[in-house]
Write a protein that holds these residues in place. Structure first.
Motif, PDB file in Angstrom:
ATOM      1  N   MET A 184      -0.741   1.112  19.343  1.00  0.00           N
ATOM      2  CA  MET A 184      -0.035   0.881  20.586  1.00  0.00           C
ATOM      3  C   MET A 184      -0.462   1.932  21.603  1.00  0.00           C
ATOM      4  N   VAL A 185      -0.631   1.526  22.827  1.00  0.00           N
ATOM      5  CA  VAL A 185      -1.097   2.407  23.878  1.00  0.00           C
ATOM      6  C   VAL A 185       0.091   3.092  24.539  1.00  0.00           C
ATOM      7  N   ASN A 186      -0.027   4.402  24.690  1.00  0.00           N
ATOM      8  CA  ASN A 186       1.002   5.167  25.376  1.00  0.00           C
ATOM      9  C   ASN A 186       0.813   4.987  26.875  1.00  0.00           C
ATOM     10  N   LYS A 187       1.813   4.449  27.563  1.00  0.00           N
ATOM     11  CA  LYS A 187       1.666   4.129  28.983  1.00  0.00           C
ATOM     12  C   LYS A 187       1.541   5.372  29.857  1.00  0.00           C
ATOM     13  N   SER A 188       2.000   6.521  29.389  1.00  0.00           N
ATOM     14  CA  SER A 188       1.870   7.727  30.201  1.00  0.00           C
ATOM     15  C   SER A 188       0.430   8.214  30.255  1.00  0.00           C
ATOM     16  N   ASN A 189      -0.422   7.796  29.292  1.00  0.00           N
ATOM     17  CA  ASN A 189      -1.818   8.226  29.273  1.00  0.00           C
ATOM     18  C   ASN A 189      -2.730   7.318  30.088  1.00  0.00           C
ATOM     19  N   LEU A 190      -2.230   6.195  30.546  1.00  0.00           N
ATOM     20  CA  LEU A 190      -3.068   5.273  31.309  1.00  0.00           C
ATOM     21  C   LEU A 190      -3.238   5.785  32.737  1.00  0.00           C
ATOM     22  N   PHE A 193      -7.853   4.850  36.864  1.00  0.00           N
ATOM     23  CA  PHE A 193      -9.207   4.444  36.512  1.00  0.00           C
ATOM     24  C   PHE A 193      -9.196   3.405  35.392  1.00  0.00           C
ATOM     25  N   HIS A 194      -8.297   3.576  34.433  1.00  0.00           N
ATOM     26  CA  HIS A 194      -8.164   2.614  33.342  1.00  0.00           C
ATOM     27  C   HIS A 194      -7.715   1.252  33.876  1.00  0.00           C
ATOM     28  N   PHE A 195      -6.782   1.256  34.803  1.00  0.00           N
ATOM     29  CA  PHE A 195      -6.337  -0.003  35.405  1.00  0.00           C
ATOM     30  C   PHE A 195      -7.455  -0.646  36.221  1.00  0.00           C
ATOM     31  N   PHE A 196      -8.299   0.169  36.868  1.00  0.00           N
ATOM     32  CA  PHE A 196      -9.442  -0.361  37.600  1.00  0.00           C
ATOM     33  C   PHE A 196     -10.418  -1.050  36.649  1.00  0.00           C
ATOM     34  N   ILE A 197     -10.650  -0.449  35.492  1.00  0.00           N
ATOM     35  CA  ILE A 197     -11.541  -1.051  34.506  1.00  0.00           C
ATOM     36  C   ILE A 197     -10.965  -2.381  34.026  1.00  0.00           C
ATOM     37  N   GLN A 198      -9.673  -2.426  33.774  1.00  0.00           N
ATOM     38  CA  GLN A 198      -9.043  -3.675  33.355  1.00  0.00           C
ATOM     39  C   GLN A 198      -9.158  -4.737  34.445  1.00  0.00           C
ATOM     40  N   LEU A 256     -19.559  -2.788  33.675  1.00  0.00           N
ATOM     41  CA  LEU A 256     -18.400  -2.699  32.778  1.00  0.00           C
ATOM     42  C   LEU A 256     -18.682  -1.745  31.619  1.00  0.00           C
ATOM     43  N   PHE A 257     -19.878  -1.823  31.044  1.00  0.00           N
ATOM     44  CA  PHE A 257     -20.256  -0.918  29.962  1.00  0.00           C
ATOM     45  C   PHE A 257     -20.250   0.534  30.432  1.00  0.00           C
ATOM     46  N   MET A 258     -20.806   0.782  31.622  1.00  0.00           N
ATOM     47  CA  MET A 258     -20.848   2.159  32.140  1.00  0.00           C
ATOM     48  C   MET A 258     -19.451   2.667  32.462  1.00  0.00           C
ATOM     49  N   LEU A 259     -18.588   1.809  33.004  1.00  0.00           N
ATOM     50  CA  LEU A 259     -17.219   2.231  33.293  1.00  0.00           C
ATOM     51  C   LEU A 259     -16.489   2.616  32.012  1.00  0.00           C
ATOM     52  N   LEU A 260     -16.696   1.853  30.953  1.00  0.00           N
ATOM     53  CA  LEU A 260     -16.045   2.173  29.689  1.00  0.00           C
ATOM     54  C   LEU A 260     -16.587   3.463  29.090  1.00  0.00           C
ATOM     55  N   SER A 261     -17.882   3.733  29.264  1.00  0.00           N
ATOM     56  CA  SER A 261     -18.424   4.978  28.730  1.00  0.00           C
ATOM     57  C   SER A 261     -17.986   6.179  29.567  1.00  0.00           C
ATOM     58  N   ILE A 262     -17.769   5.991  30.854  1.00  0.00           N
ATOM     59  CA  ILE A 262     -17.280   7.084  31.694  1.00  0.00           C
ATOM     60  C   ILE A 262     -15.834   7.417  31.341  1.00  0.00           C
ATOM     61  N   GLU A 263     -15.082   6.416  30.934  1.00  0.00           N
ATOM     62  CA  GLU A 263     -13.658   6.617  30.661  1.00  0.00           C
ATOM     63  C   GLU A 263     -13.404   7.495  29.438  1.00  0.00           C
ATOM     64  N   LYS A 264     -14.350   7.567  28.524  1.00  0.00           N
ATOM     65  CA  LYS A 264     -14.139   8.376  27.324  1.00  0.00           C
ATOM     66  C   LYS A 264     -13.807   9.807  27.705  1.00  0.00           C
ATOM     67  N   ARG A 265     -12.804  10.337  27.107  1.00  0.00           N
ATOM     68  CA  ARG A 265     -12.329  11.663  27.478  1.00  0.00           C
ATOM     69  C   ARG A 265     -13.196  12.789  26.914  1.00  0.00           C
ATOM     70  N   GLU A 266     -13.904  12.547  25.837  1.00  0.00           N
ATOM     71  CA  GLU A 266     -14.653  13.622  25.224  1.00  0.00           C
ATOM     72  C   GLU A 266     -16.017  13.864  25.848  1.00  0.00           C
ATOM     73  N   THR A 267     -16.391  13.088  26.872  1.00  0.00           N
ATOM     74  CA  THR A 267     -17.670  13.328  27.518  1.00  0.00           C
ATOM     75  C   THR A 267     -17.582  14.556  28.407  1.00  0.00           C
ATOM     76  N   LYS A 268     -18.683  15.276  28.484  1.00  0.00           N
ATOM     77  CA  LYS A 268     -18.734  16.490  29.297  1.00  0.00           C
ATOM     78  C   LYS A 268     -18.854  16.112  30.771  1.00  0.00           C
ATOM     79  N   ILE A 269     -18.493  17.053  31.624  1.00  0.00           N
ATOM     80  CA  ILE A 269     -18.484  16.812  33.069  1.00  0.00           C
ATOM     81  C   ILE A 269     -19.887  16.475  33.569  1.00  0.00           C
ATOM     82  N   ARG A 270     -20.895  17.208  33.115  1.00  0.00           N
ATOM     83  CA  ARG A 270     -22.259  16.953  33.588  1.00  0.00           C
ATOM     84  C   ARG A 270     -22.725  15.556  33.168  1.00  0.00           C
TER      85      ARG A 270
END
Length: 89
Positions: A1-7, A10-15, A50-64
């Motif tokens: 289940m997705v925690n709504k406080s973490n959305l 940007f996540h809504f834009f992807i959806q 869509l693929f790039m937006l989903l890969s950008i959304e990952k939280r563990e990616t570095k800023i660079r």
């Protein structure tokens, strides 16, 4: 289940983009396709965006890496728009 406080917004834009992309496919299925090159560029371009937006959304990616992904996404979108412009001439 997705925690709504973490959305995030940007996540809504992807959806929203994914839903619009799906509606585009349903529209072309119901009312007919565009010219071959236009249909392909919209399909492949939208899928890559869509693929790039989903890969950008990952939280563990570095800023660079995230900045490079945003740059790549922007360039891809511009190329897709330029192809559509050339086809419409």
């Amino acid at each position: 289940m997705v925690n709504k406080s973490n959305l995030s917004k940007f996540h809504f834009f992807i959806q929203f983009f994914a839903i619009v992309f799906a509606c585009f496919h349903l529209y072309t299925a119901l009312f007919g396709v565009f010219q071959n090159m236009v249909q392909r560029s919209l399909h492949v371009g939208g899928g890559v965006v869509l693929f790039m937006l989903l890969s950008i959304e990952k939280r563990e990616t570095k800023i660079r890496k995230r900045k490079l992904q945003v740059l790549s996404l922007t360039l891809q979108w511009l190329c897709s728009q330029y192809l559509q412009y050339l086809i419409s001439l």
